[in-house]
Structure formats: structure tokens, C-alpha cells
Scaffold this active site. Structure first.
Site, mmCIF file in Angstrom:
data_model
loop_
_atom_site.group_PDB
_atom_site.id
_atom_site.type_symbol
_atom_site.label_atom_id
_atom_site.label_comp_id
_atom_site.label_asym_id
_atom_site.label_seq_id
_atom_site.Cartn_x
_atom_site.Cartn_y
_atom_site.Cartn_z
ATOM 1 N N HIS A 154 0.823 -1.225 0.000
ATOM 2 C CA HIS A 154 0.000 0.000 0.000
ATOM 3 C C HIS A 154 0.849 1.264 0.000
ATOM 4 O O HIS A 154 0.345 2.341 -0.293
ATOM 5 C CB HIS A 154 -0.926 -0.002 1.221
ATOM 6 C CG HIS A 154 -2.026 -1.023 1.125
ATOM 7 N ND1 HIS A 154 -3.325 -0.692 0.822
ATOM 8 C CD2 HIS A 154 -2.012 -2.374 1.238
ATOM 9 C CE1 HIS A 154 -4.068 -1.788 0.778
ATOM 10 N NE2 HIS A 154 -3.285 -2.830 1.032
ATOM 11 N N ASP A 362 3.766 9.364 -0.812
ATOM 12 C CA ASP A 362 2.560 8.618 -0.422
ATOM 13 C C ASP A 362 2.326 7.503 -1.426
ATOM 14 O O ASP A 362 2.513 7.712 -2.630
ATOM 15 C CB ASP A 362 1.344 9.567 -0.435
ATOM 16 C CG ASP A 362 0.359 9.260 0.681
ATOM 17 O OD1 ASP A 362 0.286 8.092 1.105
ATOM 18 O OD2 ASP A 362 -0.340 10.194 1.117
HETATM 19 P P1 ADQ Z 1 -2.901 6.214 4.699
HETATM 20 O O1 ADQ Z 1 -1.480 6.629 4.895
HETATM 21 O O2 ADQ Z 1 -3.702 6.094 5.925
HETATM 22 O O3 ADQ Z 1 -3.021 4.850 3.856
HETATM 23 P P2 ADQ Z 1 -4.776 7.555 2.765
HETATM 24 O O4 ADQ Z 1 -4.670 6.791 1.502
HETATM 25 O O5 ADQ Z 1 -4.954 9.009 2.550
HETATM 26 O O6 ADQ Z 1 -3.511 7.368 3.717
HETATM 27 O O7 ADQ Z 1 -6.015 7.003 3.565
HETATM 28 C C1 ADQ Z 1 -6.435 7.601 4.743
HETATM 29 C C2 ADQ Z 1 -7.901 7.259 5.013
HETATM 30 O O8 ADQ Z 1 -8.205 7.658 6.357
HETATM 31 C C3 ADQ Z 1 -8.852 8.006 4.088
HETATM 32 O O9 ADQ Z 1 -9.928 7.181 3.761
HETATM 33 C C4 ADQ Z 1 -9.295 9.187 4.946
HETATM 34 O O10 ADQ Z 1 -10.585 9.684 4.654
HETATM 35 C C5 ADQ Z 1 -9.258 8.601 6.343
HETATM 36 N N1 ADQ Z 1 -8.977 9.680 7.311
HETATM 37 C C6 ADQ Z 1 -7.913 10.485 7.347
HETATM 38 N N2 ADQ Z 1 -8.047 11.381 8.361
HETATM 39 C C7 ADQ Z 1 -9.205 11.123 8.958
HETATM 40 C C8 ADQ Z 1 -9.920 11.704 10.067
HETATM 41 N N3 ADQ Z 1 -9.470 12.736 10.768
HETATM 42 N N4 ADQ Z 1 -11.094 11.159 10.401
HETATM 43 C C9 ADQ Z 1 -11.585 10.120 9.704
HETATM 44 N N5 ADQ Z 1 -10.975 9.546 8.667
HETATM 45 C C10 ADQ Z 1 -9.793 10.031 8.304
HETATM 46 C C11 ADQ Z 1 -2.099 3.905 3.304
HETATM 47 C C12 ADQ Z 1 -1.011 4.492 2.392
HETATM 48 C C13 ADQ Z 1 -1.652 5.318 1.295
HETATM 49 C C14 ADQ Z 1 -2.635 4.438 0.511
HETATM 50 C C15 ADQ Z 1 -3.597 3.746 1.445
HETATM 51 C C16 ADQ Z 1 -4.467 2.727 0.709
HETATM 52 O O11 ADQ Z 1 -0.120 5.287 3.153
HETATM 53 O O12 ADQ Z 1 -0.675 5.834 0.417
HETATM 54 O O13 ADQ Z 1 -3.377 5.262 -0.371
HETATM 55 O O14 ADQ Z 1 -2.900 3.041 2.474
HETATM 56 O O15 ADQ Z 1 -3.703 1.828 -0.031
#
Ligand code: ADQ
Length: 481
Positions: A154, A362
Site C-alpha cells: 500500500h 505517499d
Molecule cells: P494512509 O497513509 O492512511 O493509507 P490515505 O490513503 O490518505 O492514507 O487514507 C487515509 C484514510 O483515512 C482516508 O480514507 C481518509 O478519509 C481517512 N482519514 C484520514 N483522516 C481522517 C480523520 N481525521 N477522520 C476520519 N478519517 C480520516 C495507506 C497508504 C496510502 C494508501 C492507502 C491505501 O499510506 O498511500 O493510499 O494506504 O492503499
């Protein structure tokens, strides 16, 4: 059809109706359709010997095992989050390599494989997720398992030069070749592994992405992850009285809102983002009292020392910007340090004229896709996206920025805030179309199709091809596109 076995760091709660998002829901649906197992850590730390908890929900069994305090320190906080996470996010300066971390990582992977093995059937298809579990297939193979096993990373995969700075890198990557399919978020990540294989391990990677290993062939390919676009868009359309009231207030005052939503992680570029916002206010005094930044950043991994430091830095910067610019009835930066329900997030995305997503590195960044999904197609906001997010490979109609360059980000923010409606609509239509075609379901089906065909189909046949990259994607993102 073969049963599906999903192995991930944490097991999703299949009994809860409020799962965290499209990914868990999509994987759970695939499990229900095929029957199978979801296996991983239950999130607890147990001092004594504790058996994993089994729960049968229709055709799906969840098996969730605790970690011991030493496992937690060495495997989870140690090797996974103090070595692999910073290393794979190109942050060699934050890597804290210790031999006991590596030993703990190998020990926990072996024990988890030992726990799962008796539950497996010969024709199961096993799908392992993320950096915590890179040696998992090798541990299963060492115990005689010959099933098809796929791996999806991921997070980003770094170039060989960075990888080789860590001891044991050769064994770690050799272990990846025990999988049948190795999936990455972007073509750049897949290319980094291919380069490592040819430069460090002298292994030939064929044009079709296959590498030979011990009489088998391993497929290395890009599988960009998506979200459940329709469900998120629907959520954003539902009125949230709290958000609506705030939006009305902003509208009356003629104010615009920029939104950032990230786990509070050093990879997300949060201090750089605040610097860029401050630069915007400095260069465009007319925006004072006319625009605010809402930054939602819930705590994460606070047992890893780098995390409290970034929190402190962010709080200091927020205070300093607000101290410098705030007025009696205007707070330039609103900073929320906790999780927000997904429904409210969706409404907030829709109510914000700019989505600011500026990670320094990311894997994909699902927030970028959620922001696009949440917009009103008739009057959409503008996505400002880091060139270092995996999502930038697909989302070229966003305003692509270099997050290290505060002037660049400030200029693009200004462009986004003043962009005519027609251009906003054109960009949004193209972005929405792309995230819809490459949604969570498409990602899942394509990976499983690749895994299902292992052993019975030559490379390049059967499964659908990935969504083609936008024409520009192979080159450096173009700021004016
Ligand atoms: P993350 O590093 O967690 O994931 P991201 O892909 O942006 O990063 O996903 C975060 C998720 O958490 C999103 O669905 C977002 O809406 C939710 N989120 C963030 N802040 C929040 C808050 N305050 N309250 C509620 N929800 C919140 C890892 C990798 C990424 C990759 C994903 C999926 O680091 O690069 O895209 O896995 O493969």
C-alpha cells in the site's frame, strides 16, 4: 471458485456496520462471495500466551491473534514502523535499524504463518497486504504451503540506492519473490523493484513484468488502488446540519475554505503545507479574512518517537500563523487533532473550495480521490495535489505541485481559489471519470483475476489491463496542465 484468504496487519470488524471505508467493505464483500478467512492482528497486546480469536460469520472466518509486548515493540513499532515505513517513504534520516527489530519482524511473521497454516486448504488463494508482512509467503512456503499467494504494497517502494542502506535488504526482497503476484500502487514503485532485482540480485525481469524464481514465475505489476466512488459521492450529498451551518456562515462572510485531511504522519507534508498557506497570505494580502485552512489530522502511531515531534511542530506552526494573521472573527488555520466520522468528512470535502493534498511521499493517497468524489459536479472545488503522491500518476487534471516549494504551492492555491467555474468543471469531470473507472472494486477484481490465473495462464492473457496512464504521466507532472 477457490476460497479467498486475506492476511493484513489488522483484521477488519466484519460485524460492524460502520467500516472505515470502501477498501475494507470491498474486501469483505469478496470474502463473503467466495468464502474464506481474514487473518491478522487483533490490535491487542497480551502478556501471557493467548490463542487467536475465531469468529465465523456465514462463509467467512476471522482469525485475530494478539501480539506480546516484545512483538509489539520489535515487530510493529520497531521494524515495521521505525525501519520499513520511513525507508519506504524515502526518509533514511528517520530509520532506526536495530538487529532485535529485524529478529522480531521475522519471528512474528513466522509465528503468524504457523498459526494460519492449519486453517488453509490446498486450493485457497491467499492475498497478503502491506509492509508488515513481506516475508509472510516465505514463512508459509517454508511450512510446505504451495497455494497461490499474492502481495499488495500500500505504501511506496523506494529506489535501490535507498533500499541498500538497510541491512538484510537482499533477504527481504528475495522473500518477495515467494509470492506469485507482487502488486504496487504506481508504475514508479514497480520499476524500483525491477531495477533492484536486476541491479542487486542479477535477476532478469521480462517485458511482461515476470521474474523467474525456482521454476515459478512471479508477476510484478501496478494495481492503483481506488475508493468506492459512488458510496462516497452519495455520502457527500447527504446534508450534515453542522457543516451546512458553517458553510452558510462562510458564504455570508464571502469566505473560501481549503481543506486538508491526513493522519498526523511526517510523510504527509503538514509543516510544509502550513508554510505554503502562510506564504499565500503573505503574497496575497487581499485573501486575509477571505480564506481559511481547515486541517484535520488525527493522531497515529504515537509510540514511534518521530510522531510526537511532528505533532509539536504542527501545533507550534498553527499557533504562530494564527498569532500573526488572526482577527477577532477570523481564524486562518483551524486544526482538528482527532478522527472525524466519514459522513462529516464527505460533507466537509464538498463544502471546501480547495482540497490540499501535499504528501512528501505517499503510496496512493485516498483523500485525493475522496475529495474528487465528494464534489458537486455543477460547482466543484479544485484538487491541489503533490507530485509525490501515487495518485498524481492518475490525477493529472489536478493542480500538481512540488510540496517542498512553498512558492509553487502558494501560486497553485491562488490559481485554485480564483479558477473560473468552466475550468473547474472540466477538470473535475476528467478526474471523476478516472476515479470511477479505477475504483475499489476494479482494483480488487483485477488483482484477484491476476492471482486466480497463476499457474493456468501465460502472462498477458485473461485479466483486464490497468487503466492507462494519462499521456503526461510518464513525464514529470506539468504545473500548467
Ligand atoms: P494512509 O497513509 O492512511 O493509507 P490515505 O490513503 O490518505 O492514507 O487514507 C487515509 C484514510 O483515512 C482516508 O480514507 C481518509 O478519509 C481517512 N482519514 C484520514 N483522516 C481522517 C480523520 N481525521 N477522520 C476520519 N478519517 C480520516 C495507506 C497508504 C496510502 C494508501 C492507502 C491505501 O499510506 O498511500 O493510499 O494506504 O492503499
Amino acid at each position: 471458485m477457490s476460497r479467498l484468504v486475506i492476511v493484513s496487519n489488522r483484521v477488519a470488524d466484519l460485524r460492524s456496520s460502520s467500516q472505515s471505508g470502501g477498501l475494507a467493505v470491498g474486501l469483505a464483500d469478496a470474502l463473503r462471495a467466495r468464502g474464506g478467512i481474514w487473518f491478522g492482528w487483533d490490535g491487542t497486546i497480551s502478556d501471557g500466551p493467548a490463542a487467536p480469536a475465531l469468529d465465523d460469520i456465514g462463509p467467512v472466518r476471522t482469525i485475530a491473534a494478539p501480539l506480546t509486548p516484545a512483538d509489539y515493540d520489535e515487530y510493529y513499532v520497531g521494524f515495521a514502523n521505525s525501519v520499513l515505513w520511513p525507508l519506504f517513504h524515502y526518509r533514511l534520516d528517520l530509520v532506526d535499524y536495530r538487529a532485535e527489530f529485524h529478529d522480531g519482524y521475522m519471528r512474528v511473521n513466522a509465528r503468524l504463518a504457523e498459526t494460519l497454516r492449519p486453517e488453509l486448504r490446498a486450493d485457497d488463494v491467499i492475498w497478503v497486504h502491506d509492509y508488515h508482512l513481506i516475508p509472510f509467503a516465505a514463512c508459509l512456503r517454508a511450512r510446505g504451503c504451495r497455494q497461490r499467494i499474492g502481495f499488495f504494497l500500500h505504501i511506496p517502494f523506494p529506489p535501490p540506492d535507498l533500499l541498500t542502506a538497510t541491512p538484510n535488504h537482499g533477504a527481504l526482497i528475495e522473500a518477495l519473490l515467494e509470492y506469485d503476484v507482487v502488486g504496487f500502487q504506481t508504475s514508479g514503485d514497480a520499476a524500483n523493484l525491477k531495477r533492484y532485482l536486476s541491479e542487486q540480485l542479477c535477476r532478469e525481469v521480462r517485458d511482461d513484468g515476470r521474474v523467474d524464481k525456482g521454476g515459478r514465475s512471479v508477476l510484478v505489476e501496478r494495481f492503483p488502488i481506488g475508493i468506492d466512488v459512488a458510496a462516497f459521492a452519495e455520502m457527500a450529498r447527504q446534508p450534515s446540519s453542522e457543516v451546512e451551518l458553517d458553510t452558510l456562515r462562510q458564504r455570508i462572510l464571502g469566505r473560501k475554505q481549503i481543506i486538508g485531511v491526513d493522519r498526523l504522519d511526517y510523510s504527509k507534508g503538514l509543516p510544509e503545507r502550513l508554510t505554503a498557506f502562510e506564504r499565500l497570505l503573505t503574497r496575497h494580502p487581499e485573501l486575509e479574512r477571505a480564506v481559511s485552512l481547515l486541517q484535520i489530522a488525527p493522531p497515529t502511531r504515537e509510540d514511534v518517537s518521530a510522531y510526537p515531534a511532528i505533532r509539536k511542530e504542527l501545533e507550534g506552526m498553527t499557533g504562530s500563523i494564527n498569532g500573526r494573521f488572526a482577527d477577532i472573527n477570523w481564524t486562518p488555520v483551524r486544526y482538528i487533532h482527532r478522527a472525524v466520522p466519514r459522513e462529516r468528512l464527505a460533507s466537509l470535502f464538498r463544502a471546501s473550495q480547495v482540497g490540499l493534498v501535499t504528501p512528501l511521499r505517499d503510496g496512493m493517497n485516498l483523500v485525493a480521490k475522496e475529495y474528487v468524489a465528494a464534489q458537486d459536479p455543477d460547482d466543484p472545488g479544485v484538487l491541489v495535489l503533490s507530485q509525490f503522491a501515487g495518485a498524481a500518476e492518475e490525477l493529472q487534471e489536478a493542480l500538481i505541485v512540488n510540496p517542498y516549494d512553498a512558492d509553487d504551492v502558494a501560486d497553485r492555491l491562488h490559481e485554485a481559489l480564483t479558477m473560473p467555474r468552466d475550468e473547474r468543471r472540466d477538470r473535475h469531470t476528467a478526474l471523476y471519470d478516472r476515479i470511477l473507472r479505477q475504483d475499489a472494486q476494479a482494483w480488487l477484481e483485477r488483482f484477484l483475476a491476476r492471482l486466480d490465473e497463476v499457474g493456468d495462464a501465460p502472462a498477458g492473457s485473461g485479466a483486464a489491463r490497468p487503466e492507462p496512464l494519462p499521456a503526461e504521466a510518464a513525464r514529470r507532472p506539468n504545473h500548467s496542465s
